[in-house]
Design a protein around this motif. Structure first.
Motif, short mmCIF file in Angstrom:
data_model
loop_
_atom_site.label_atom_id
_atom_site.label_comp_id
_atom_site.label_asym_id
_atom_site.label_seq_id
_atom_site.Cartn_x
_atom_site.Cartn_y
_atom_site.Cartn_z
N PRO A 48 0.64 -1.35 0.10
CA PRO A 48 0.18 0.09 0.12
C PRO A 48 1.03 1.55 -0.19
O PRO A 48 0.47 2.51 0.28
CB PRO A 48 -0.71 0.13 1.16
CG PRO A 48 0.34 -0.59 2.28
CD PRO A 48 0.91 -1.71 1.52
N PHE A 49 1.47 1.18 0.24
CA PHE A 49 3.41 2.14 -0.04
C PHE A 49 3.76 2.06 -1.35
O PHE A 49 4.79 1.70 -1.77
CB PHE A 49 4.32 1.97 1.05
CG PHE A 49 3.29 1.91 2.54
CD1 PHE A 49 3.65 3.10 2.89
CD2 PHE A 49 2.63 1.45 3.06
CE1 PHE A 49 3.46 3.60 4.47
CE2 PHE A 49 1.76 1.98 4.19
CZ PHE A 49 2.74 2.26 4.88
N PRO A 50 2.75 2.20 -2.47
CA PRO A 50 3.58 2.45 -3.45
C PRO A 50 4.99 3.08 -4.55
O PRO A 50 5.28 3.61 -5.42
CB PRO A 50 2.81 2.46 -4.85
CG PRO A 50 1.56 3.50 -3.92
CD PRO A 50 1.81 3.52 -3.00
N SER A 51 6.12 4.04 -3.89
CA SER A 51 6.89 4.68 -4.10
C SER A 51 8.23 4.88 -3.97
O SER A 51 9.15 3.86 -4.09
CB SER A 51 6.17 6.03 -3.28
OG SER A 51 7.14 6.28 -2.34
N TYR A 52 8.74 5.98 -4.36
CA TYR A 52 10.56 6.60 -4.48
C TYR A 52 10.59 6.94 -3.23
O TYR A 52 9.93 7.42 -2.11
CB TYR A 52 10.87 7.26 -5.54
CG TYR A 52 10.15 6.67 -6.99
CD1 TYR A 52 8.48 7.07 -7.05
CD2 TYR A 52 10.85 5.50 -7.62
CE1 TYR A 52 8.33 6.28 -8.25
CE2 TYR A 52 10.73 5.74 -8.60
CZ TYR A 52 9.26 5.32 -9.19
OH TYR A 52 8.77 4.60 -10.58
N GLY A 62 8.30 1.02 0.18
CA GLY A 62 7.09 1.71 -0.70
C GLY A 62 6.84 3.35 0.54
O GLY A 62 7.09 3.10 1.80
N PRO A 63 6.29 4.66 -0.29
CA PRO A 63 5.91 5.56 0.71
C PRO A 63 4.39 5.56 0.80
O PRO A 63 4.24 4.73 1.37
CB PRO A 63 6.31 6.24 -0.62
CG PRO A 63 5.92 6.26 -1.52
CD PRO A 63 5.96 4.17 -1.81
N SER A 107 17.05 0.12 -9.75
CA SER A 107 15.15 -0.39 -9.78
C SER A 107 14.89 -0.59 -8.71
O SER A 107 14.58 -1.14 -7.48
CB SER A 107 15.95 -2.60 -9.77
OG SER A 107 14.89 -3.01 -9.97
N PRO A 108 13.77 0.38 -8.62
CA PRO A 108 13.13 0.95 -7.42
C PRO A 108 12.13 0.29 -7.39
O PRO A 108 11.79 0.17 -6.30
CB PRO A 108 11.73 1.95 -8.49
CG PRO A 108 12.37 2.67 -9.79
CD PRO A 108 13.65 1.13 -9.71
N ARG A 109 11.52 -1.05 -8.34
CA ARG A 109 11.11 -2.22 -7.58
C ARG A 109 11.69 -2.55 -6.71
O ARG A 109 10.87 -3.19 -5.60
CB ARG A 109 10.08 -2.86 -8.81
CG ARG A 109 9.25 -3.97 -8.31
CD ARG A 109 8.77 -5.10 -9.43
NE ARG A 109 7.98 -5.76 -8.69
CZ ARG A 109 6.26 -5.94 -9.01
NH1 ARG A 109 6.45 -4.70 -9.03
NH2 ARG A 109 6.14 -6.98 -8.57
N ALA A 110 12.74 -3.70 -7.10
CA ALA A 110 13.33 -4.51 -6.05
C ALA A 110 13.89 -3.37 -4.87
O ALA A 110 14.21 -4.02 -3.95
CB ALA A 110 15.01 -4.60 -6.38
N ALA A 111 13.67 -2.12 -5.03
CA ALA A 111 14.18 -1.40 -3.56
C ALA A 111 12.95 -1.47 -2.56
O ALA A 111 13.11 -0.86 -1.24
CB ALA A 111 14.61 0.26 -4.25
N HIS A 112 12.11 -1.59 -3.35
CA HIS A 112 10.51 -1.20 -2.30
C HIS A 112 10.68 -2.44 -1.14
O HIS A 112 10.37 -2.28 -0.66
CB HIS A 112 9.08 -1.96 -3.11
CG HIS A 112 9.12 -0.50 -4.35
ND1 HIS A 112 8.12 -0.61 -4.99
CD2 HIS A 112 9.39 0.92 -4.06
CE1 HIS A 112 7.84 0.46 -5.76
NE2 HIS A 112 9.57 1.20 -4.75
N TYR A 113 11.20 -3.31 -1.47
CA TYR A 113 11.74 -4.45 -0.84
C TYR A 113 12.87 -4.74 0.30
O TYR A 113 12.99 -5.74 1.40
CB TYR A 113 11.68 -5.91 -2.01
CG TYR A 113 10.02 -6.16 -2.16
CD1 TYR A 113 9.00 -6.57 -1.54
CD2 TYR A 113 9.90 -6.29 -3.53
CE1 TYR A 113 8.08 -7.29 -2.36
CE2 TYR A 113 9.39 -6.39 -4.44
CZ TYR A 113 8.14 -6.89 -3.83
OH TYR A 113 7.03 -6.91 -4.90
#
Length: 285
Positions: A26-30, A41-42, A261-267
Motif C-alpha cells: 500500500p506504499f507504492p513509491s520512491y 514504498g511511501p 531498480s525502484p521495484r526491487a528497492a521497495h522490498y
C-alpha cells in the motif's frame, strides 16, 4: 546498549512480515516520499481496508518478538528481581551519551516501523501513526521499568527522555513526509558487532547518525547522503571514555538499488536504517 540490541530483532520481524505476504504494497513509491520501513514504498493511500488476517500477523509477531527480546535481555543484562532504583545514566555509564543516542535512534526507527506495519494491516493512516507511536513509547518505557528493578542496571531518566524524543522525531517524519532526513546507524567493525551489546567495546562499536540527502536540481533523488554521527571510544588507559563526532558521506542499500531498480528497492526498505559511509572523525574531550 539495549536500544542497539533490539534493532536487529525488529528488522527480522519486518522482513518476515513483508516476505510472508506476496501482495502489492500500500506504499507504492520512491525515496522522495515517506517510505514504509516494511516494504520500502511511501505513504499509504487513504482507501486501504483493514485486514483482520494481517492484523493478527502483525500483532502476533510483535508479541513473539517482544517475548524473545525480553528473554534475551534478561540473559544478557541480568534479571529484574531487585529493588527499584534510579541510575545516573547521563555520566555514570562511561559511554559519553552514546547510549542515549541509541535510544533516540531506536525510538525513531521503531515508531516508523510500527506505524508502517499497522498501516499495512489496514489501519487508517492517522490511527496507524498514533498506534505506532504509542506502542513504541510503551515498549521503550517497559525496558526502563525492567531496568529499574535490575540490580545491575537502574531506571535511566535520560534514556527515557531520548526514547520519547526519538518517538517524536519518528512521528514528525511521518506527518511531514520527510524522506531526505533520517536517523541511522553504522558499525566501526564487524568483530564487535553483537546483537545484544554486553560490553563497553561492543557498545563503542556503534555510530549513530543524523543524515540528509540533498536533492538534485532536476528533482531526481540521488543516493548519497551527508551525515553527522556520534560515538565513543576508550582512551589509552582502556577505561576513560572519549567522545567522537563523525562527518560522513554515504548511502543506504535501498537508495543504491533504487537508482537502477525502484521495484526491487521497495522490498529492501527495512534496511534503510543502516548507513554505509566514508567519514572522518573529530575527538572531543
Amino acid at each position: 546498549m539495549r536500544s542497539v540490541a533490539l534493532v536487529g530483532l525488529m528488522a527480522a520481524l519486518c522482513v518476515r512480515v513483508g516476505m510472508a505476504q506476496r501482495v502489492p504494497s500500500p506504499f507504492p513509491s520512491y525515496s522522495f516520499r515517506l517510505r514504509d520501513p516494511l516494504t520500502g514504498g511511501p505513504a499509504p493511500v487513504a482507501g486501504t481496508r483493514r485486514n483482520t488476517y494481517r492484523l493478527w500477523i502483525v500483532g502476533g509477531l510483535h508479541a513473539v518478538t517482544g517475548a524473545l527480546v525480553y528473554a534475551g535481555a534478561q540473559r544478557t543484562w541480568g534479571h529484574s528481581r531487585g529493588r527499584f532504583h534510579v541510575k545516573n545514566d547521563w555520566t555514570g555509564d562511561s559511554l559519553s551519551q552514546n547510549d542515549e543516542a541509541s535510544h533516540l535512534f531506536f525510538g525513531y526507527t521503531l515508531t516508523r516501523t510500527f506505524a508502517a506495519q499497522w498501516r499495512w494491516a489496514g489501519v487508517s493512516l492517522g490511527r496507524s501513526r498514533k498506534v505506532g507511536a504509542f506502542e513504541s513509547a510503551a515498549a521503550l518505557t517497559l525496558v526502563e521499568a525492567l531496568d529499574a528493578f535490575n540490580p545491575q542496571q537502574g531506571l535511566g531518566i535520560s534514556d527515557l527522555l531520548f526514547d520519547y524524543a526519538g518517538v517524536g522525531a519518528g512521528v514528525w517524519s511521518l506527518n511531514h513526509h520527510s524522506g531526505d532526513w533520517g536517523i541511522r546507524t553504522s558499525v566501526k567493525g564487524l568483530a564487535q558487532a553483537q546483537l545484544f551489546a554486553a560490553t563497553i567495546p561492543q557498545s563503542d562499536n556503534y555510530i549513530f547518525w543524523v543524515t540528509y540527502r540533498p536533492p538534485l536540481q532536476s528533482g531526481v533523488k540521488q543516493p548519497l547522503s551527508l551525515g553527522v554521527g556520534h560515538s565513543a571510544r576508550r582512551a589509552p588507559d582502556g577505561f576513560t571514555p572519549v567522545r567522537e563526532v563523525h562527518f560522513g558521506i554515504g548511502t543506504t542499500l535501498p537508495d543504491v538499488v533504487r537508482t537502477f531498480s525502484p521495484r526491487a528497492a521497495h522490498y529492501l526498505g527495512i534496511l534503510d536504517f543502516y548507513y554505509f559511509n566514508l567519514n572522518f572523525t573529530a575527538t572531543l574531550k
